[in-house]
Design an enzyme around this catalytic site. Structure first.
Site, PDB file in Angstrom:
ATOM      1  N   GLU A  22      12.443 -40.957  40.731  1.00  0.00           N
ATOM      2  CA  GLU A  22      12.443 -39.058  40.361  1.00  0.00           C
ATOM      3  C   GLU A  22      13.062 -39.233  38.906  1.00  0.00           C
ATOM      4  O   GLU A  22      12.386 -38.543  38.227  1.00  0.00           O
ATOM      5  CB  GLU A  22      13.468 -38.051  41.007  1.00  0.00           C
ATOM      6  N   CYS A  73      18.180 -35.996  44.634  1.00  0.00           N
ATOM      7  CA  CYS A  73      19.809 -35.585  44.748  1.00  0.00           C
ATOM      8  C   CYS A  73      19.950 -34.874  43.115  1.00  0.00           C
ATOM      9  O   CYS A  73      18.312 -34.289  42.566  1.00  0.00           O
ATOM     10  CB  CYS A  73      20.609 -37.149  44.352  1.00  0.00           C
ATOM     11  N   CYS A 127      18.324 -36.127  39.335  1.00  0.00           N
ATOM     12  CA  CYS A 127      16.951 -36.442  39.567  1.00  0.00           C
ATOM     13  C   CYS A 127      16.126 -34.540  39.566  1.00  0.00           C
ATOM     14  O   CYS A 127      15.630 -34.954  39.737  1.00  0.00           O
ATOM     15  CB  CYS A 127      16.755 -37.110  40.773  1.00  0.00           C
ATOM     16  N   HIS A 176      16.577 -43.980  39.534  1.00  0.00           N
ATOM     17  CA  HIS A 176      15.634 -43.585  40.777  1.00  0.00           C
ATOM     18  C   HIS A 176      14.178 -43.184  39.904  1.00  0.00           C
ATOM     19  O   HIS A 176      14.453 -43.089  38.847  1.00  0.00           O
ATOM     20  CB  HIS A 176      16.654 -42.474  40.744  1.00  0.00           C
TER      21      HIS A 176
END
Length: 157
Positions: free
Chosen positions: A59, A87, A90, A57
């Site tokens: 992030e 999420c 993250c 991800h």
């Protein structure tokens, strides 16, 4: 330029990164880190599909980068701009990296609606993760939801 203008500017860049991720065969998510003086420090796109790495991800990549490259005071004054609300994974990484602010375009609730039930993920809003953290994290969003939705149009069908 107002704080809102800066948020819009950087969120549009995050949405562009999300569009680039999608064009490259990945899920449509993009993020960037901006320092206290409005300086772009780093940016990342989602590469979950192309890297075959469920943790890729943007992030999380940026939180790891921040942990390696920013001292705690600089991290505290750094803002993560992201095309979609973080999420839980993250959000926790953002806390551990010591970042001070999250600004997001698309809410996790809206993303879940776009994804539908067959793509259901752990739904834990960033604010809830931050509320249980040992230090404060400021949050602004959702902002620019309509623009951010466009990057996801038809992707999750």
């Amino acid at each position: 330029m107002t704080a809102r203008d800066n948020d819009v500017r950087w969120l549009r860049r995050a949405i562009t990164l999300a569009e680039q991720a999608r064009a490259g065969g990945d899920e449509p998510f993009g993020s960037l880190l901006v320092g206290a003086g409005g300086v772009l420090l780093a940016e990342a796109r989602n590469t979950v599909v192309t890297d075959r790495d469920l943790s890729a991800h943007p992030e999380l990549k940026l939180a790891v980068w921040a942990g390696r490259h920013l001292d705690p005071e600089v991290a505290r004054l750094t803002t993560m701009y992201t095309s979609c609300e973080n999420c839980a994974m993250c959000s926790a990484a953002l806390v551990w990296a010591g970042l001070g602010t999250l600004v997001f375009a698309l809410s996790g609730t809206t993303l879940a609606e776009l994804q539908g039930s067959r793509h259901a993920q752990l739904a834990l809003p960033a604010r809830e993760v931050f509320a249980r953290a040992s230090r404060p994290v400021a949050v602004r969003g959702p902002l620019l939801e309509q623009e951010a939705r466009a990057a996801h149009a038809g992707y999750w069908a």
